[in-house]
Design a protein around this motif. Structure first.
Motif, PDB file in Angstrom:
ATOM      1  N   LYS A  15      12.979 -58.426 -41.405  1.00 16.48           N
ATOM      2  CA  LYS A  15      13.808 -58.027 -42.544  1.00 16.48           C
ATOM      3  C   LYS A  15      15.114 -57.363 -42.130  1.00 16.48           C
ATOM      4  CE  LYS A  15       9.891 -57.339 -45.599  1.00 16.48           C
ATOM      5  NZ  LYS A  15       9.160 -56.400 -46.446  1.00 16.48           N
ATOM      6  N   ASN A  16      15.095 -56.632 -41.038  1.00 15.94           N
ATOM      7  CA  ASN A  16      16.244 -55.844 -40.617  1.00 15.94           C
ATOM      8  C   ASN A  16      17.326 -56.737 -39.998  1.00 15.94           C
ATOM      9  OD1 ASN A  16      17.808 -54.238 -38.536  1.00 15.94           O
ATOM     10  ND2 ASN A  16      16.744 -52.605 -39.632  1.00 15.94           N
ATOM     11  N   ARG A  18      20.002 -55.921 -38.348  1.00 21.22           N
ATOM     12  CA  ARG A  18      20.371 -55.497 -36.987  1.00 21.22           C
ATOM     13  C   ARG A  18      19.361 -56.032 -35.978  1.00 21.22           C
ATOM     14  NH1 ARG A  18      23.219 -53.281 -33.392  1.00 21.22           N
ATOM     15  NH2 ARG A  18      22.700 -51.499 -32.121  1.00 21.22           N
TER      16      ARG A  18
END
Length: 79
Positions: A15-16, A18
């Protein structure tokens, strides 16, 4: 059961944003380094070390999940 990826929610894998950028960047750098090493050995007309052959094979194998992760997190409504 809602965390099981399917066509509509495949983005739940990572999900992130980065973290995904780190995955993509690391993969690209690894491919560039391995490819450059292959070219170096070939230009000197040397056989490739077994470790390099193995690394290239693993990177090729990882192309499918990394590419799938990228596609899953691409906005398909653009353009």
């Amino acid at each position: 059961m809602s965390d099981i990826p399917n066509a509509s929610n495949l983005g739940v894998i990572v999900k992130n944003a980065r973290a995904r950028a780190i995955i993509y960047g690391t993969y690209v750098v690894a491919i560039i380094v391995a490819g450059a090493a292959q070219v170096w050995f070939a230009s000197l007309e040397l056989g490739q070390p077994d470790i390099l052959v193995g690394i290239v094979a693993v990177l090729a194998y990882l192309g499918v999940p990394v590419g799938t992760l990228a596609v899953a997190n691409t906005n398909s409504s653009a353009g």
